[in-house]
Design an enzyme around this catalytic site. Structure first.
Site, PDB file in Angstrom:
ATOM      1  N   CYS A  91     -11.949 -48.544  50.132  1.00 56.19           N
ATOM      2  CA  CYS A  91     -11.362 -47.257  49.731  1.00 56.19           C
ATOM      3  C   CYS A  91     -12.088 -46.645  48.522  1.00 56.19           C
ATOM      4  CB  CYS A  91      -9.875 -47.451  49.417  1.00 56.19           C
ATOM      5  SG  CYS A  91      -9.113 -46.094  48.511  1.00 56.19           S
ATOM      6  N   GLY A  92     -12.593 -45.429  48.684  1.00 55.42           N
ATOM      7  CA  GLY A  92     -13.306 -44.751  47.613  1.00 55.42           C
ATOM      8  C   GLY A  92     -12.436 -44.448  46.411  1.00 55.42           C
ATOM      9  N   HIS A  93     -11.184 -44.019  46.659  1.00 54.42           N
ATOM     10  CA  HIS A  93     -10.262 -43.727  45.554  1.00 54.42           C
ATOM     11  C   HIS A  93      -9.937 -44.997  44.767  1.00 54.42           C
ATOM     12  CE1 HIS A  93      -9.708 -39.593  46.726  1.00 54.42           C
ATOM     13  NE2 HIS A  93      -9.358 -39.940  47.945  1.00 54.42           N
ATOM     14  N   CYS A  94      -9.852 -46.126  45.477  1.00 57.52           N
ATOM     15  CA  CYS A  94      -9.578 -47.414  44.809  1.00 57.52           C
ATOM     16  C   CYS A  94     -10.750 -47.801  43.907  1.00 57.52           C
ATOM     17  CB  CYS A  94      -9.341 -48.517  45.843  1.00 57.52           C
ATOM     18  SG  CYS A  94      -7.983 -48.176  46.993  1.00 57.52           S
TER      19      CYS A  94
END
Length: 530
Positions: A91-94
């Site tokens: 996950c990029g946001h993570c």
């Protein structure tokens, strides 16, 4: 005879010795095998125990504790406050959150007592993710003694630290003096919530604290053990009082609302009571409280120069009193006043920014539609007529819209607020509609693919490929919810109230084509021909 007997005797003795040797060797060998098997089993058990111990051990990565299904419950059960992130490795946001989360974890670990920050790989610990309804990444939750609460705070180091310090304290602050209550009433700007109890060991007090935890992000809770304050509030110990500051009180509503609280009172009952009386009959809608106080619809808003400071309070209350006269007769609606400067954008979208009137009004309904009151001199009667017309369904909504394109002959049809019904809701045509934002990077990446898609199906007279700037136009139908960009719906002919949302697949030509062909009702060629 004697030599023969002697021979037989010797033979017999020899057989007995052989049997004895065989018997002795057999048990030794079996015993050895059994011992080896036992040793193997013990080694396997030791390996299993080691694995279990590894799972139970709470490891640390850059200050963040790593939890799993085996150690989760034991860890959070006795902790006053834990912030937990459910993440996915891809996950990029993570990945963006990770360094901020780690810095916050190190900072909060230095506190006394420390506030632990932990994480769970939701893709590996699927049972945990399912248990706490994790549907997106990252999902953050606060756990208090094992009970989960949504995290609605910032996602950068200092914001996380400040927010969690606030969250780690008690959910309700103690009031020690009567003067504090009097100041709340005189100068307060929000609902006043006070629980009155015998002492900290009172079961009702404990129950009140638990309930306060559920709402602490939206409301400020207070409690007192003072008999003087109880007398002033005209309540008994074991009661909860909810009231409004003096500036929001009126002759049309009680000065306060009381509820008995016992050790057996359900959290949900306390929560429902607070929510029921949290708003005055006509409150002050502001940018700072809009998302937490004024989400209920229909919402009747009256816009003017709202200022409760000493010099302007009388004028503010004059117009508010006009609204109160109407609000008392429509308890099913929420009423509020709002400063016209704070909501200049909303007033403009309603077409009221140049109305020439000092006071304007509008109604926001459940489906997202907005209704503006025709500009005229404001008083209780004109507002009552406006609200009554809305109740009877006689008003037409205001639709924010860009100008209708003069030339709309490209492969992708441009839809604006004013043409949504005529293009997207056309019952004779299938329509694929993309809702986008001009600043959205994903939308820009999709644009060439979407154009190619439109060219591919250009010959299909019964199919329209369209797009709409959802930041500059209202979507008149609540069936087409836009919560992110880009959002794509397929609106089939003859069933416009049940559009199909495109989700789960790659936004490429192949998957979008497949989506169209699965749901289209008007394609004139077979899939093979396409």
């Amino acid at each position: 005879m004697r030599p023969r007997k002697a021979f037989l005797l010797l033979l017999l003795l020899g057989l007995v010795q052989l049997l004895a040797v065989a018997g002795a060797e057999g048990p030794d060998e079996d015993s050895s095998n059994r011992e080896n098997a036992i040793e193997d089993e013990e080694e396997e058990e030791e390996e299993d125990d080691d694995e279990e111990e590894d799972d139970l051990e709470v490891k640390e990565e850059n200050g963040v504790l790593v939890l799993n299904d085996a150690n989760f419950d034991n860890f959070v059960a006795d902790k006053d406050t834990v912030l937990l992130e459910f993440y996915a490795p891809w996950c990029g946001h993570c990945k963006k959150l990770a360094p901020e989360y780690e810095k916050a974890a190190k900072e909060l670990s230095k506190r006394s007592p420390p506030i632990p920050l932990a994480k769970v790989d939701a893709t590996a610990e699927t049972d945990l993710a399912k248990r706490f309804d994790v549907s997106g990444y990252p999902t953050l939750k606060i756990f208090r003694k094992g009970r989960p609460y949504d995290y609605n705070g910032p996602r950068e180091k200092y914001g996380i630290v400040d927010y969690m310090i606030e969250q780690s304290g008690p959910p309700s602050k103690e009031i020690l003096t009567l003067k504090q209550v009097q100041e709340f009433l005189k100068d307060g700007d929000d609902v006043i919530i006070i629980g009155v109890f015998k002492g900290e060991s009172d079961p009702a007090y404990q129950q009140y604290q638990d309930a306060a935890n559920n709402l602490r992000e939206d409301y400020k809770f207070h409690h007192t053990f003072s008999t003087e304050i109880a007398k002033f509030l005209k309540v008994s110990q074991g009661q909860l009082v909810v009231m409004q500051p003096e500036k929001f009180q009126s002759k049309y509503e009680p000065r306060s609302h009381m509820m008995d609280v016992q050790g057996s009172t359900q959290d949900s009952a306390i929560k429902d009571f607070v929510l029921k009386y949290a708003l005055p009959l006509v409150g002050h809608r502001k940018v700072s409280n809009d998302a937490k106080r004024y989400t209920r619809r229909p919402l009747v808003v009256v816009y003017y120069s709202v200022d409760f400071s000493f010099d302007y309070r009388a004028a503010t209350q004059f117009w508010r009193s006009k609204v109160l006269e109407v609000a008392k007769d429509f308890p099913e609606y929420t009423f509020a006043i709002a400063d016209e400067e704070d909501y200049a954008g909303e007033v403009k979208d309603l077409g009221l920014s140049e109305s020439g009137e000092d006071v304007n009004a509008a109604i926001l309904d459940e489906s997202g539609k907005k209704f503006a009151m025709e500009p005229e001199e404001f008083d209780s009667d004109t507002l009552r007529e406006f609200v009554t017309a809305f109740k009877k369904g006689k008003l037409k909504p205001v639709i924010k819209s860009q100008p209708v394109p003069k030339n709309n002959k490209g492969p992708v049809k441009v839809v604006v607020g004013k043409t949504f019904d005529s293009i997207v809701m056309d019952p004779k045509k299938d329509v694929l509609i993309e809702f986008y934002a001009p600043w959205c990077g994903h939308c820009k990446q999709l644009e060439p693919v979407y154009n190619s898609l439109a060219k591919k199906y250009k010959g299909q007279k019964g199919l329209v490929i369209a797009k709409m700037d959802a930041t500059a136009n209202d979507v008149p139908s609540d069936r087409y919810k836009v919560e992110g960009f880009p959002t794509i719906y397929f609106a089939p002919s003859g069933d416009k109230k049940n559009p199909v949302k495109f989700e789960g697949g790659d936004r490429d030509l192949e998957h979008l084509s497949k989506f169209i062909e699965e749901h289209a009702t008007k394609l004139s060629r077979t899939k093979e021909e396409l």
